[in-house]
Design a protein around this motif. Structure first.
Motif, PDB file in Angstrom:
ATOM      1  N   ALA A  67      -9.698  -3.671  -4.422  1.00 38.22           N
ATOM      2  CA  ALA A  67      -8.812  -3.613  -3.255  1.00 38.22           C
ATOM      3  C   ALA A  67      -9.405  -4.429  -2.113  1.00 38.22           C
ATOM      4  O   ALA A  67     -10.596  -4.303  -1.799  1.00 38.22           O
ATOM      5  CB  ALA A  67      -8.590  -2.174  -2.818  1.00 38.22           C
ATOM      6  N   TYR A  68      -8.562  -5.249  -1.495  1.00 34.80           N
ATOM      7  CA  TYR A  68      -8.925  -5.979  -0.284  1.00 34.80           C
ATOM      8  C   TYR A  68      -8.128  -5.382   0.867  1.00 34.80           C
ATOM      9  O   TYR A  68      -6.903  -5.512   0.920  1.00 34.80           O
ATOM     10  CB  TYR A  68      -8.606  -7.468  -0.425  1.00 34.80           C
ATOM     11  CG  TYR A  68      -9.524  -8.212  -1.362  1.00 34.80           C
ATOM     12  CD1 TYR A  68     -10.724  -8.750  -0.916  1.00 34.80           C
ATOM     13  CD2 TYR A  68      -9.188  -8.372  -2.709  1.00 34.80           C
ATOM     14  CE1 TYR A  68     -11.579  -9.437  -1.789  1.00 34.80           C
ATOM     15  CE2 TYR A  68     -10.022  -9.041  -3.582  1.00 34.80           C
ATOM     16  CZ  TYR A  68     -11.217  -9.575  -3.113  1.00 34.80           C
ATOM     17  OH  TYR A  68     -12.046 -10.247  -3.976  1.00 34.80           O
ATOM     18  N   TYR A  69      -8.831  -4.700   1.781  1.00 31.00           N
ATOM     19  CA  TYR A  69      -8.184  -4.106   2.949  1.00 31.00           C
ATOM     20  C   TYR A  69      -8.163  -5.114   4.101  1.00 31.00           C
ATOM     21  O   TYR A  69      -8.924  -6.084   4.124  1.00 31.00           O
ATOM     22  CB  TYR A  69      -8.928  -2.845   3.387  1.00 31.00           C
ATOM     23  CG  TYR A  69      -8.923  -1.732   2.365  1.00 31.00           C
ATOM     24  CD1 TYR A  69      -7.763  -1.019   2.101  1.00 31.00           C
ATOM     25  CD2 TYR A  69     -10.075  -1.393   1.661  1.00 31.00           C
ATOM     26  CE1 TYR A  69      -7.740   0.010   1.169  1.00 31.00           C
ATOM     27  CE2 TYR A  69     -10.071  -0.369   0.721  1.00 31.00           C
ATOM     28  CZ  TYR A  69      -8.904   0.318   0.478  1.00 31.00           C
ATOM     29  OH  TYR A  69      -8.885   1.325  -0.448  1.00 31.00           O
ATOM     30  N   ASN A  70      -7.285  -4.858   5.070  1.00 26.27           N
ATOM     31  CA  ASN A  70      -7.148  -5.742   6.237  1.00 26.27           C
ATOM     32  C   ASN A  70      -7.008  -7.202   5.786  1.00 26.27           C
ATOM     33  O   ASN A  70      -7.619  -8.104   6.361  1.00 26.27           O
ATOM     34  CB  ASN A  70      -8.353  -5.584   7.175  1.00 26.27           C
ATOM     35  CG  ASN A  70      -8.485  -4.177   7.711  1.00 26.27           C
ATOM     36  OD1 ASN A  70      -7.551  -3.629   8.300  1.00 26.27           O
ATOM     37  ND2 ASN A  70      -9.648  -3.552   7.495  1.00 26.27           N
ATOM     38  N   SER A  71      -6.210  -7.385   4.745  1.00 28.49           N
ATOM     39  CA  SER A  71      -6.083  -8.714   4.140  1.00 28.49           C
ATOM     40  C   SER A  71      -4.622  -9.103   3.960  1.00 28.49           C
ATOM     41  O   SER A  71      -3.741  -8.248   3.881  1.00 28.49           O
ATOM     42  CB  SER A  71      -6.796  -8.739   2.782  1.00 28.49           C
ATOM     43  OG  SER A  71      -8.162  -8.408   2.917  1.00 28.49           O
TER      44      SER A  71
ATOM     45  N   ILE B 163      -4.034  -5.248   0.627  1.00 26.24           N
ATOM     46  CA  ILE B 163      -3.487  -4.255   1.567  1.00 26.24           C
ATOM     47  C   ILE B 163      -3.668  -4.760   2.993  1.00 26.24           C
ATOM     48  O   ILE B 163      -4.796  -5.081   3.408  1.00 26.24           O
ATOM     49  CB  ILE B 163      -4.189  -2.895   1.365  1.00 26.24           C
ATOM     50  CG1 ILE B 163      -3.888  -2.376  -0.044  1.00 26.24           C
ATOM     51  CG2 ILE B 163      -3.752  -1.890   2.420  1.00 26.24           C
ATOM     52  CD1 ILE B 163      -4.633  -1.109  -0.414  1.00 26.24           C
ATOM     53  N   ARG B 164      -2.578  -4.821   3.728  1.00 24.59           N
ATOM     54  CA  ARG B 164      -2.624  -5.360   5.088  1.00 24.59           C
ATOM     55  C   ARG B 164      -3.416  -4.471   6.040  1.00 24.59           C
ATOM     56  O   ARG B 164      -4.096  -4.946   6.939  1.00 24.59           O
ATOM     57  CB  ARG B 164      -1.192  -5.539   5.612  1.00 24.59           C
ATOM     58  CG  ARG B 164      -1.088  -6.152   6.989  1.00 24.59           C
ATOM     59  CD  ARG B 164       0.353  -6.412   7.354  1.00 24.59           C
ATOM     60  NE  ARG B 164       1.146  -5.183   7.302  1.00 24.59           N
ATOM     61  CZ  ARG B 164       2.460  -5.145   7.522  1.00 24.59           C
ATOM     62  NH1 ARG B 164       3.114  -6.271   7.769  1.00 24.59           N
ATOM     63  NH2 ARG B 164       3.108  -4.011   7.474  1.00 24.59           N
TER      64      ARG B 164
ATOM     65  N   PRO C 241      -5.997  -0.840   6.913  1.00 21.75           N
ATOM     66  CA  PRO C 241      -7.372  -0.450   6.597  1.00 21.75           C
ATOM     67  C   PRO C 241      -7.515   0.544   5.461  1.00 21.75           C
ATOM     68  O   PRO C 241      -8.629   0.899   5.089  1.00 21.75           O
ATOM     69  CB  PRO C 241      -7.857   0.163   7.918  1.00 21.75           C
ATOM     70  CG  PRO C 241      -6.610   0.766   8.516  1.00 21.75           C
ATOM     71  CD  PRO C 241      -5.496  -0.177   8.145  1.00 21.75           C
ATOM     72  N   GLU C 242      -6.385   1.031   4.910  1.00 19.77           N
ATOM     73  CA  GLU C 242      -6.462   2.056   3.877  1.00 19.77           C
ATOM     74  C   GLU C 242      -5.172   2.104   3.065  1.00 19.77           C
ATOM     75  O   GLU C 242      -4.175   1.465   3.421  1.00 19.77           O
ATOM     76  CB  GLU C 242      -6.702   3.433   4.522  1.00 19.77           C
ATOM     77  CG  GLU C 242      -5.570   3.861   5.450  1.00 19.77           C
ATOM     78  CD  GLU C 242      -5.776   5.234   6.061  1.00 19.77           C
ATOM     79  OE1 GLU C 242      -6.727   5.937   5.649  1.00 19.77           O
ATOM     80  OE2 GLU C 242      -4.982   5.606   6.945  1.00 19.77           O
ATOM     81  N   VAL C 243      -5.205   2.874   1.992  1.00 21.57           N
ATOM     82  CA  VAL C 243      -4.002   3.140   1.214  1.00 21.57           C
ATOM     83  C   VAL C 243      -3.027   3.917   2.090  1.00 21.57           C
ATOM     84  O   VAL C 243      -3.413   4.769   2.879  1.00 21.57           O
ATOM     85  CB  VAL C 243      -4.362   3.961  -0.048  1.00 21.57           C
ATOM     86  CG1 VAL C 243      -3.107   4.413  -0.771  1.00 21.57           C
ATOM     87  CG2 VAL C 243      -5.244   3.135  -0.971  1.00 21.57           C
TER      88      VAL C 243
ATOM     89  N   THR D 207      -9.145 -12.460   4.168  1.00 21.87           N
ATOM     90  CA  THR D 207      -9.751 -11.138   4.295  1.00 21.87           C
ATOM     91  C   THR D 207     -10.563 -11.085   5.588  1.00 21.87           C
ATOM     92  O   THR D 207     -10.766 -12.109   6.261  1.00 21.87           O
ATOM     93  CB  THR D 207     -10.668 -10.826   3.107  1.00 21.87           C
ATOM     94  OG1 THR D 207     -11.898 -11.554   3.252  1.00 21.87           O
ATOM     95  CG2 THR D 207     -10.012 -11.235   1.787  1.00 21.87           C
TER      96      THR D 207
ATOM     97  N   ALA E 192       0.816  -1.215   0.000  1.00 26.31           N
ATOM     98  CA  ALA E 192       0.000   0.000   0.000  1.00 26.31           C
ATOM     99  C   ALA E 192       0.847   1.260   0.000  1.00 26.31           C
ATOM    100  O   ALA E 192       0.342   2.341   0.284  1.00 26.31           O
ATOM    101  CB  ALA E 192      -0.926   0.004   1.226  1.00 26.31           C
TER     102      ALA E 192
END
Length: 323
Positions: free
Chosen positions: A214-218, A186-187, A189-191, A232, A164
């Motif tokens: 985009a997969y956040y918190n993943s 993306i590990r 919560p956001e870019v 995820t 990210a």
């Protein structure tokens, strides 16, 4: 065997700055670089644009003129190459340092081509050589890369990009614009908040409109020849996949620093031991310059704020000679 006052390991911008400063101070010196001039910059993505403006990338007060306020990779390569050639710097390219041994009043430096004696050593090797691995099954598959070069390669392919930060986001936008089907893993919560301010809104808009998934918190769980398995917040997801770019950052060569005898902090930052007033490490006559000083805090030092290391080191060497 040649002997020098200073041997500089690394021919990047800060290594070049050290060479220029040594030359100005009348010190005999040699820069040893394992690749081409500014090897790390050469390996940046072809279309990469710097966060810093051109004047912040200048060394030795040599003007850096670029078409835009923030120069691109090809302009930086031209700038630093011309500095090396016009100043006739003593630099050995495509020569890798393999061993450094401290002797009584000098260092014996062994490379894959030669041996040298040096009264002082400067390590200015940066951190771009060793990627931070994601350590999952399938990471060694040919379709996985930790370096990104050209978006054309991924045209019409299902491309997953892990990360990210600037490198990941730049790659995602470029490849999408060349026809890739891009998915970001993306590990957090956001870019990333450190993404270039003129790029961050672009990627967020592309994600919100659905052009880039985009997969956040993943996190990536496993990489297979034709699939990618990710964990995820909504459970496990299996994606069809052709290529993976794991752009999760890079780290200094800590093993090399430890072999030199440089002490590193025991925490996760792995900060090297040096005196900020002289840049000298716990080994007498062994100095650090540039981003290598930040350990795992690779966002701490840049060209623009580590240019000062060159005069600091040379002044320290001159002062020691006068004692």
């Amino acid at each position: 065997m040649q002997e020098f006052d200073v041997l500089i390991i690394g021919g990047g911008p800060i290594g070049i700055a050290c060479g220029l400063e040594a030359k100005k101070k009348g010190l005999s010196y040699l820069i040893v670089e394992k690749g081409p001039i500014v090897n790390s910059l050469f390996n940046y993505p072809i279309n990469m644009q710097f966060f810093s403006s051109s004047e912040r990338l200048e060394i030795d007060d040599v003007p850096f003129i670029s078409k835009e306020a923030k120069p691109k990779r090809n302009e930086a390569l031209e700038y630093y190459r011309r500095i090396v050639t016009s100043n006739k710097l003593n630099i050995h390219l495509f020569e890798k340092v393999t061993k450094v041994q401290k002797q009584y009043q000098a260092f014996l430096v062994t490379t894959d081509k030669n041996q040298y004696l040096a009264k002082n050593i400067i390590v200015a090797t940066g951190f771009y050589d060793l990627p931070n691995k994601i350590n999952v099954p399938g990471e060694d598959l040919p379709k996985v890369s930790h370096y990104y070069k050209d978006p054309h390669f991924y045209a019409s392919q299902k491309l997953a990009i892990v990360g990210a930060s600037n490198s990941a986001i730049d790659a995602a936008l470029e490849c999408w614009r060349k026809g890739s089907e891009v998915t970001l893993i993306i590990r957090g919560p956001e870019v990333g908040q450190r993404v270039k301010y003129w790029v961050r809104p672009d990627i967020i808009n592309r994600i919100e409109e659905g052009s880039i998934k985009a997969y956040y918190n993943s996190n990536v769980k496993e990489i297979k020849p034709t699939e990618l398995i990710i964990d995820t917040q909504d459970g496990e997801v299996v994606l069809e996949n052709d290529f993976v770019l794991a752009l999760t950052g890079y780290m200094p060569n800590f093993e090399f620093l430890e072999k030199l005898g440089i002490e590193l902090s025991e925490d996760e930052k792995r900060l090297p031991n040096y005196n900020p007033e002289t840049m000298e490490t716990n080994i007498n006559g062994l100095f650090l310059a540039g981003v290598i000083c930040g350990g795992m805090e690779t966002h701490k030092w840049f060209i623009e704020n580590s240019r000062i290391h060159a005069p600091i080191i040379m002044n320290a060497i001159i002062k020691k000679r006068e004692l």
